[in-house]
Write a protein that holds these residues in place. Structure first.
Motif, PDB file in Angstrom:
ATOM      1  N   GLU A   1       0.808  -1.229   0.000  1.00  0.00           N
ATOM      2  CA  GLU A   1       0.000   0.000   0.000  1.00  0.00           C
ATOM      3  C   GLU A   1       0.840   1.278   0.000  1.00  0.00           C
ATOM      4  O   GLU A   1       0.686   2.138   0.866  1.00  0.00           O
ATOM      5  N   VAL A   2       1.695   1.411  -0.989  1.00  0.00           N
ATOM      6  CA  VAL A   2       2.561   2.579  -1.099  1.00  0.00           C
ATOM      7  C   VAL A   2       1.761   3.840  -1.429  1.00  0.00           C
ATOM      8  O   VAL A   2       2.240   4.947  -1.248  1.00  0.00           O
ATOM      9  N   HIS A   3       0.528   3.689  -1.840  1.00  0.00           N
ATOM     10  CA  HIS A   3      -0.320   4.838  -2.178  1.00  0.00           C
ATOM     11  C   HIS A   3      -0.858   5.553  -0.937  1.00  0.00           C
ATOM     12  O   HIS A   3      -1.312   6.686  -1.020  1.00  0.00           O
ATOM     13  N   TYR A   4      -0.814   4.913   0.232  1.00  0.00           N
ATOM     14  CA  TYR A   4      -1.444   5.471   1.431  1.00  0.00           C
ATOM     15  C   TYR A   4      -0.404   5.911   2.455  1.00  0.00           C
ATOM     16  O   TYR A   4       0.148   5.085   3.180  1.00  0.00           O
ATOM     17  N   LYS A   5      -0.118   7.189   2.536  1.00  0.00           N
ATOM     18  CA  LYS A   5       0.760   7.815   3.526  1.00  0.00           C
ATOM     19  C   LYS A   5       2.073   7.058   3.749  1.00  0.00           C
ATOM     20  O   LYS A   5       2.381   6.657   4.877  1.00  0.00           O
ATOM     21  N   PRO A   6       2.866   6.862   2.704  1.00  0.00           N
ATOM     22  CA  PRO A   6       4.113   6.113   2.893  1.00  0.00           C
ATOM     23  C   PRO A   6       5.164   6.922   3.638  1.00  0.00           C
ATOM     24  O   PRO A   6       5.172   8.150   3.588  1.00  0.00           O
ATOM     25  N   ASN A   7       6.040   6.243   4.322  1.00  0.00           N
ATOM     26  CA  ASN A   7       7.176   6.867   4.980  1.00  0.00           C
ATOM     27  C   ASN A   7       8.264   6.988   3.900  1.00  0.00           C
ATOM     28  O   ASN A   7       9.138   6.134   3.772  1.00  0.00           O
ATOM     29  N   ILE A   8       8.199   8.058   3.122  1.00  0.00           N
ATOM     30  CA  ILE A   8       8.973   8.212   1.894  1.00  0.00           C
ATOM     31  C   ILE A   8      10.476   8.111   2.124  1.00  0.00           C
ATOM     32  O   ILE A   8      11.175   7.378   1.416  1.00  0.00           O
ATOM     33  N   ASP A   9      11.010   8.833   3.097  1.00  0.00           N
ATOM     34  CA  ASP A   9      12.459   8.863   3.308  1.00  0.00           C
ATOM     35  C   ASP A   9      13.025   7.485   3.630  1.00  0.00           C
ATOM     36  O   ASP A   9      14.053   7.082   3.083  1.00  0.00           O
ATOM     37  N   LEU A  10      12.364   6.743   4.507  1.00  0.00           N
ATOM     38  CA  LEU A  10      12.863   5.421   4.880  1.00  0.00           C
ATOM     39  C   LEU A  10      12.737   4.428   3.729  1.00  0.00           C
ATOM     40  O   LEU A  10      13.614   3.583   3.528  1.00  0.00           O
ATOM     41  N   ILE A  11      11.649   4.530   2.968  1.00  0.00           N
ATOM     42  CA  ILE A  11      11.456   3.626   1.832  1.00  0.00           C
ATOM     43  C   ILE A  11      12.507   3.891   0.756  1.00  0.00           C
ATOM     44  O   ILE A  11      13.105   2.963   0.214  1.00  0.00           O
ATOM     45  N   VAL A  12      12.770   5.152   0.450  1.00  0.00           N
ATOM     46  CA  VAL A  12      13.790   5.495  -0.550  1.00  0.00           C
ATOM     47  C   VAL A  12      15.163   5.009  -0.088  1.00  0.00           C
ATOM     48  O   VAL A  12      15.930   4.458  -0.887  1.00  0.00           O
ATOM     49  N   ASP A  13      15.485   5.177   1.199  1.00  0.00           N
ATOM     50  CA  ASP A  13      16.758   4.676   1.725  1.00  0.00           C
ATOM     51  C   ASP A  13      16.878   3.164   1.535  1.00  0.00           C
ATOM     52  O   ASP A  13      17.934   2.647   1.162  1.00  0.00           O
ATOM     53  N   THR A  14      15.786   2.441   1.795  1.00  0.00           N
ATOM     54  CA  THR A  14      15.784   0.994   1.619  1.00  0.00           C
ATOM     55  C   THR A  14      15.984   0.634   0.154  1.00  0.00           C
ATOM     56  O   THR A  14      16.756  -0.265  -0.175  1.00  0.00           O
ATOM     57  N   LEU A  15      15.284   1.331  -0.745  1.00  0.00           N
ATOM     58  CA  LEU A  15      15.403   1.037  -2.174  1.00  0.00           C
ATOM     59  C   LEU A  15      16.824   1.263  -2.678  1.00  0.00           C
ATOM     60  O   LEU A  15      17.295   0.549  -3.563  1.00  0.00           O
ATOM     61  N   LEU A  16      17.502   2.238  -2.123  1.00  0.00           N
ATOM     62  CA  LEU A  16      18.859   2.553  -2.568  1.00  0.00           C
ATOM     63  C   LEU A  16      19.926   1.667  -1.916  1.00  0.00           C
ATOM     64  O   LEU A  16      20.954   1.390  -2.529  1.00  0.00           O
ATOM     65  N   GLN A  17      19.694   1.199  -0.684  1.00  0.00           N
ATOM     66  CA  GLN A  17      20.731   0.485   0.058  1.00  0.00           C
ATOM     67  C   GLN A  17      20.614  -1.034   0.010  1.00  0.00           C
ATOM     68  O   GLN A  17      21.626  -1.724  -0.019  1.00  0.00           O
ATOM     69  N   TYR A  18      19.405  -1.562   0.020  1.00  0.00           N
ATOM     70  CA  TYR A  18      19.220  -3.012   0.102  1.00  0.00           C
ATOM     71  C   TYR A  18      19.577  -3.658  -1.232  1.00  0.00           C
ATOM     72  O   TYR A  18      19.128  -3.229  -2.283  1.00  0.00           O
ATOM     73  N   ARG A  19      20.385  -4.712  -1.193  1.00  0.00           N
ATOM     74  CA  ARG A  19      20.877  -5.354  -2.415  1.00  0.00           C
ATOM     75  C   ARG A  19      19.997  -6.508  -2.884  1.00  0.00           C
ATOM     76  O   ARG A  19      20.206  -7.043  -3.954  1.00  0.00           O
ATOM     77  N   GLY A  20      19.014  -6.898  -2.087  1.00  0.00           N
ATOM     78  CA  GLY A  20      18.089  -7.949  -2.496  1.00  0.00           C
ATOM     79  C   GLY A  20      16.915  -7.357  -3.244  1.00  0.00           C
ATOM     80  O   GLY A  20      16.879  -6.175  -3.574  1.00  0.00           O
ATOM     81  N   GLN A  21      15.914  -8.185  -3.522  1.00  0.00           N
ATOM     82  CA  GLN A  21      14.740  -7.752  -4.269  1.00  0.00           C
ATOM     83  C   GLN A  21      13.744  -7.052  -3.340  1.00  0.00           C
ATOM     84  O   GLN A  21      13.435  -7.555  -2.278  1.00  0.00           O
ATOM     85  N   VAL A  22      13.256  -5.903  -3.770  1.00  0.00           N
ATOM     86  CA  VAL A  22      12.216  -5.165  -3.059  1.00  0.00           C
ATOM     87  C   VAL A  22      11.018  -5.072  -3.997  1.00  0.00           C
ATOM     88  O   VAL A  22      11.156  -4.690  -5.157  1.00  0.00           O
TER      89      VAL A  22
END
Length: 107
Positions: free
Chosen positions: A57-78
Protein backbone atom coordinates in the motif's frame (compact mmCIF):
# COMPACT_ATOMS: atom_id res chain seq x y z
CA UNK A 1 36.79 -8.06 -9.15
CA UNK A 2 33.55 -8.26 -7.18
CA UNK A 3 30.39 -8.61 -9.25
CA UNK A 4 27.41 -7.18 -7.38
CA UNK A 5 24.06 -7.41 -9.13
CA UNK A 6 21.66 -4.68 -8.12
CA UNK A 7 18.05 -5.69 -8.54
CA UNK A 8 15.76 -2.83 -9.46
CA UNK A 9 12.73 -2.57 -7.16
CA UNK A 10 9.40 -3.58 -8.71
CA UNK A 11 6.11 -1.81 -8.06
CA UNK A 12 2.93 -3.78 -8.81
CA UNK A 13 -0.12 -1.61 -9.46
CA UNK A 14 -3.70 -2.86 -9.63
CA UNK A 15 -7.14 -2.56 -8.12
CA UNK A 16 -8.40 -4.70 -5.25
CA UNK A 17 -8.80 -8.35 -6.18
CA UNK A 18 -6.30 -8.34 -9.05
CA UNK A 19 -3.70 -10.43 -7.22
CA UNK A 20 -1.06 -7.79 -6.49
CA UNK A 21 0.10 -9.37 -3.26
CA UNK A 22 0.01 -12.88 -4.69
CA UNK A 23 2.14 -11.80 -7.63
CA UNK A 24 4.55 -10.04 -5.26
CA UNK A 25 4.85 -13.11 -3.04
CA UNK A 26 5.64 -15.22 -6.13
CA UNK A 27 8.62 -12.95 -6.84
CA UNK A 28 10.01 -13.25 -3.29
CA UNK A 29 11.02 -16.12 -1.04
CA UNK A 30 9.69 -15.67 2.52
CA UNK A 31 9.83 -11.84 2.43
CA UNK A 32 9.68 -9.36 5.25
CA UNK A 33 6.26 -7.72 4.81
CA UNK A 34 5.50 -4.18 5.99
CA UNK A 35 2.89 -1.55 5.20
CA UNK A 36 4.21 1.73 3.76
CA UNK A 37 2.55 3.94 6.38
CA UNK A 38 3.99 1.82 9.23
CA UNK A 39 7.38 1.30 7.60
CA UNK A 40 10.21 1.42 10.12
CA UNK A 41 13.97 1.31 9.99
CA UNK A 42 15.26 -2.08 9.02
CA UNK A 43 18.88 -3.08 9.25
CA UNK A 44 19.22 -3.60 5.51
CA UNK A 45 22.56 -5.34 5.82
CA UNK A 46 21.23 -8.02 8.18
CA UNK A 47 18.36 -9.12 5.90
CA UNK A 48 19.48 -11.98 3.64
CA UNK A 49 19.57 -10.97 -0.01
CA UNK A 50 17.58 -14.03 -1.08
CA UNK A 51 14.70 -13.25 1.31
CA UNK A 52 13.51 -9.85 0.02
CA UNK A 53 11.22 -7.09 1.27
CA UNK A 54 7.54 -6.54 0.40
CA UNK A 55 6.12 -3.05 1.06
CA UNK A 56 2.32 -2.94 0.80
CA UNK A 57 0.00 0.00 0.00
CA UNK A 58 2.56 2.58 -1.10
CA UNK A 59 -0.32 4.84 -2.18
CA UNK A 60 -1.44 5.47 1.43
CA UNK A 61 0.76 7.81 3.53
CA UNK A 62 4.11 6.11 2.89
CA UNK A 63 7.18 6.87 4.98
CA UNK A 64 8.97 8.21 1.89
CA UNK A 65 12.46 8.86 3.31
CA UNK A 66 12.86 5.42 4.88
CA UNK A 67 11.46 3.63 1.83
CA UNK A 68 13.79 5.50 -0.55
CA UNK A 69 16.76 4.68 1.73
CA UNK A 70 15.78 0.99 1.62
CA UNK A 71 15.40 1.04 -2.17
CA UNK A 72 18.86 2.55 -2.57
CA UNK A 73 20.73 0.49 0.06
CA UNK A 74 19.22 -3.01 0.10
CA UNK A 75 20.88 -5.35 -2.42
CA UNK A 76 18.09 -7.95 -2.50
CA UNK A 77 14.74 -7.75 -4.27
CA UNK A 78 12.22 -5.16 -3.06
CA UNK A 79 8.61 -5.35 -4.27
CA UNK A 80 6.00 -2.65 -3.59
CA UNK A 81 2.25 -2.72 -4.17
CA UNK A 82 -0.23 0.10 -4.79
CA UNK A 83 -3.86 0.50 -5.79
CA UNK A 84 -3.03 3.12 -8.40
CA UNK A 85 -0.02 4.68 -10.05
CA UNK A 86 -0.88 8.36 -9.56
CA UNK A 87 -0.89 8.23 -5.74
CA UNK A 88 2.62 6.75 -5.48
CA UNK A 89 5.13 9.50 -4.55
CA UNK A 90 7.43 10.36 -7.47
CA UNK A 91 10.57 9.82 -5.37
CA UNK A 92 9.58 6.17 -4.92
CA UNK A 93 8.03 5.58 -8.35
CA UNK A 94 11.07 6.82 -10.26
CA UNK A 95 13.28 4.19 -8.60
CA UNK A 96 11.01 1.27 -9.51
CA UNK A 97 10.10 -0.86 -12.49
CA UNK A 98 6.32 -0.87 -13.08
CA UNK A 99 4.27 -4.05 -13.42
CA UNK A 100 0.53 -4.13 -13.73
CA UNK A 101 -1.59 -6.69 -11.91
CA UNK A 102 -4.19 -7.98 -14.34
CA UNK A 103 -7.17 -9.85 -12.99
CA UNK A 104 -7.64 -13.24 -14.57
CA UNK A 105 -11.14 -14.59 -15.04
CA UNK A 106 -11.88 -17.67 -12.98
CA UNK A 107 -13.56 -20.60 -14.78
Amino acid sequence: MIDIKIKRPIIIVGKSGTGKTTKALDLLDDPIIQYANEYSILDNLSIPIDRGILIEEVHYKPNIDLIVDTLLQYRGQVVLTSLNQKDVPKQIFNLCKLKRANATALP
